[in-house]
Design a protein around this motif. Structure first.
Motif, mmCIF file in Angstrom:
data_model
loop_
_atom_site.group_PDB
_atom_site.id
_atom_site.type_symbol
_atom_site.label_atom_id
_atom_site.label_comp_id
_atom_site.label_asym_id
_atom_site.label_seq_id
_atom_site.Cartn_x
_atom_site.Cartn_y
_atom_site.Cartn_z
ATOM 1 N N SER A 16 0.812 -1.231 0.000
ATOM 2 C CA SER A 16 0.000 0.000 0.000
ATOM 3 C C SER A 16 0.841 1.275 0.000
ATOM 4 O O SER A 16 0.459 2.277 0.601
ATOM 5 C CB SER A 16 -0.950 0.026 1.209
ATOM 6 O OG SER A 16 -1.791 -1.100 1.186
ATOM 7 N N LEU A 69 -3.310 -9.749 2.241
ATOM 8 C CA LEU A 69 -4.047 -9.106 1.155
ATOM 9 C C LEU A 69 -3.541 -7.698 0.870
ATOM 10 O O LEU A 69 -3.115 -6.979 1.772
ATOM 11 C CB LEU A 69 -5.540 -9.028 1.491
ATOM 12 C CG LEU A 69 -6.282 -10.343 1.621
ATOM 13 C CD1 LEU A 69 -7.736 -10.081 1.991
ATOM 14 C CD2 LEU A 69 -6.188 -11.161 0.341
ATOM 15 N N HIS A 87 -4.590 -4.366 -2.159
ATOM 16 C CA HIS A 87 -5.673 -3.943 -3.049
ATOM 17 C C HIS A 87 -5.118 -3.606 -4.426
ATOM 18 O O HIS A 87 -4.184 -2.817 -4.556
ATOM 19 C CB HIS A 87 -6.401 -2.732 -2.468
ATOM 20 C CG HIS A 87 -7.600 -2.355 -3.268
ATOM 21 N ND1 HIS A 87 -8.761 -3.107 -3.257
ATOM 22 C CD2 HIS A 87 -7.813 -1.337 -4.136
ATOM 23 C CE1 HIS A 87 -9.642 -2.553 -4.069
ATOM 24 N NE2 HIS A 87 -9.090 -1.483 -4.616
ATOM 25 N N GLU A 130 -10.267 -4.918 -6.633
ATOM 26 C CA GLU A 130 -10.334 -6.143 -5.822
ATOM 27 C C GLU A 130 -9.126 -6.255 -4.910
ATOM 28 O O GLU A 130 -8.037 -5.782 -5.231
ATOM 29 C CB GLU A 130 -10.341 -7.388 -6.735
ATOM 30 C CG GLU A 130 -11.507 -7.500 -7.664
ATOM 31 C CD GLU A 130 -12.775 -7.983 -6.973
ATOM 32 O OE1 GLU A 130 -12.687 -8.534 -5.857
ATOM 33 O OE2 GLU A 130 -13.837 -7.810 -7.573
ATOM 34 N N ASP A 131 -9.333 -6.938 -3.785
ATOM 35 C CA ASP A 131 -8.212 -7.327 -2.944
ATOM 36 C C ASP A 131 -7.609 -8.604 -3.517
ATOM 37 O O ASP A 131 -8.328 -9.461 -4.048
ATOM 38 C CB ASP A 131 -8.676 -7.573 -1.507
ATOM 39 C CG ASP A 131 -9.037 -6.280 -0.795
ATOM 40 O OD1 ASP A 131 -8.639 -5.194 -1.271
ATOM 41 O OD2 ASP A 131 -9.706 -6.360 0.244
ATOM 42 N N SER A 177 -4.278 -11.631 -2.892
ATOM 43 C CA SER A 177 -3.347 -12.203 -1.920
ATOM 44 C C SER A 177 -1.912 -12.109 -2.417
ATOM 45 O O SER A 177 -1.651 -11.995 -3.627
ATOM 46 C CB SER A 177 -3.694 -13.672 -1.664
ATOM 47 O OG SER A 177 -3.432 -14.444 -2.825
#
Length: 167
Positions: A74, A124, A126, A132-133, A135
């Protein structure tokens, strides 16, 4: 310069296998560039394609950065070669081996750190383009796929430069 390529593991847990195959494919791309001049690395495949070995290295720096740093970690940061244009990486006309490989290797090291520090493959992140998230498992599989596909391009590019074939 000769790249050492680790053999992927024949046995291991899922994470060890994914990590091993990803590192195998990373090293394969580097091997395809061994012994070539900057000019050779910038040589384009055929018009109208701008595809070159150096462009592939630059592209994979973007791929590593986007999937590991932006998606999983992120991090709010621009692309390596442009603020928003993923295609800019393919234009290696003004690039050098040292510049492209330094950026790519730095992104690979960030990716390795992020993967090592993740609690599991189920972590997870994004993916905003998909909304969508996803993995860490998907990210690692996606990168293996991306490298394998582009290593096929690298095979053809290298053969066109000096006749070298195979991994």
């Amino acid at each position: 310069m000769t790249t050492e390529r680790p053999a992927p593991p024949l046995r291991g847990n899922e994470r060890e296998m994914l990590r091993g195959f990803l590192d195998f494919h990373r090293a394969t791309l580097a091997m395809k560039c061994d012994g070539l001049s900057d000019e050779d690395l910038r040589r384009q495949s055929m018009p109208p394609s701008a595809l070159s070995l150096l462009g592939l290295v630059r592209h994979m720096a973007e791929v590593e950065r986007t999937w590991f740093r932006k998606v999983i970690n992120s991090e709010d940061l621009p692309l390596v070669w442009s603020e928003t244009d993923y295609q800019a990486a393919y234009d290696a006309s003004g690039s050098t081996r040292s510049e492209a490989f330094a950026a790519w290797q730095a992104e690979v090291e960030h990716s390795r750190r992020i993967e090592r520090e993740a609690g599991s493959l189920d972590v997870l992140g994004h993916q905003p383009r998909w909304g969508e998230d996803v993995s860490l498992r998907l990210v690692m599989l996606h990168l293996i796929h991306e490298y394998a596909r582009h290593n096929g391009h690298a095979d053809l590019l290298r053969e066109g430069i000096d006749g070298t074939v195979g991994a």
